[in-house]
Design a protein around this motif. Sequence first.
Motif, PDB file in Angstrom:
ATOM      1  N   SER A 146       0.823  -1.216   0.000  1.00 44.33           N
ATOM      2  CA  SER A 146       0.000   0.000   0.000  1.00 44.33           C
ATOM      3  C   SER A 146       0.852   1.259   0.000  1.00 44.33           C
ATOM      4  O   SER A 146       0.349   2.340  -0.296  1.00 44.33           O
ATOM      5  CB  SER A 146      -0.932   0.018   1.215  1.00 44.33           C
ATOM      6  OG  SER A 146      -0.185   0.261   2.404  1.00 44.33           O
ATOM      7  N   LYS A 152      -1.205   6.378   8.251  1.00 48.92           N
ATOM      8  CA  LYS A 152      -2.057   6.481   7.060  1.00 48.92           C
ATOM      9  C   LYS A 152      -2.861   5.199   6.847  1.00 48.92           C
ATOM     10  O   LYS A 152      -3.991   5.246   6.368  1.00 48.92           O
ATOM     11  CB  LYS A 152      -1.232   6.834   5.834  1.00 48.92           C
ATOM     12  CG  LYS A 152      -0.760   8.280   5.880  1.00 48.92           C
ATOM     13  CD  LYS A 152      -0.011   8.682   4.649  1.00 48.92           C
ATOM     14  CE  LYS A 152       0.410  10.138   4.790  1.00 48.92           C
ATOM     15  NZ  LYS A 152       1.224  10.568   3.655  1.00 48.92           N
ATOM     16  N   GLU A 156      -6.848   5.155   6.668  1.00 50.16           N
ATOM     17  CA  GLU A 156      -7.548   4.436   5.593  1.00 50.16           C
ATOM     18  C   GLU A 156      -8.601   3.490   6.169  1.00 50.16           C
ATOM     19  O   GLU A 156      -9.712   3.419   5.685  1.00 50.16           O
ATOM     20  CB  GLU A 156      -6.528   3.689   4.739  1.00 50.16           C
ATOM     21  CG  GLU A 156      -7.128   2.913   3.583  1.00 50.16           C
ATOM     22  CD  GLU A 156      -7.624   3.804   2.444  1.00 50.16           C
ATOM     23  OE1 GLU A 156      -8.436   3.317   1.650  1.00 50.16           O
ATOM     24  OE2 GLU A 156      -7.222   4.982   2.362  1.00 50.16           O
TER      25      GLU A 156
END
Length: 163
Positions: A146, A152, A156
Amino acid sequence: FFHFSKAFLLLLFKMLSSPAQAALLRASSSMSVIRQKHGGQGGLADRVVNRLIEKSFKVVAFDFDQTIVKLHTFFNKITPSNVHERKELKDDFADAKLFQDIVHKLHEHKIHVAVASFGYRDVIEAYLKEVIPSEFEHITILSRESSLSKSKMLRELSIIHED
């Protein structure tokens, strides 16, 4: 909630009204250390999950290396091409039974399970399929592919599982 050692990183976050409001709780310990600290008594998974329910958690995100599994798969050069050569994947788990119980109980209570890791997705999938084959498909995996930082990845997940 529990006293933890530094061996394990369990990332838990509570979903609120928006991703920006997601509260993040970090706790450090290994599955086996948690079981040892609580005398290996039955019902440990129930106590863990009940505490998450009390706190209104909607998603539990586990780190993988040295968390779900005892070793660091990436630094031990376990890759998608050689993971299936390992004789007993189940032996690499910190505490396969506790992990199975927690995942099963989280799913029973409609709490989503995720893995946020810098490991390879195919390696993580191979291990998860080994111990939770029937629940594996319901786990979100965010991995090195990813190209996201852990923060992050968690953001997400908060977006994916926003009510």
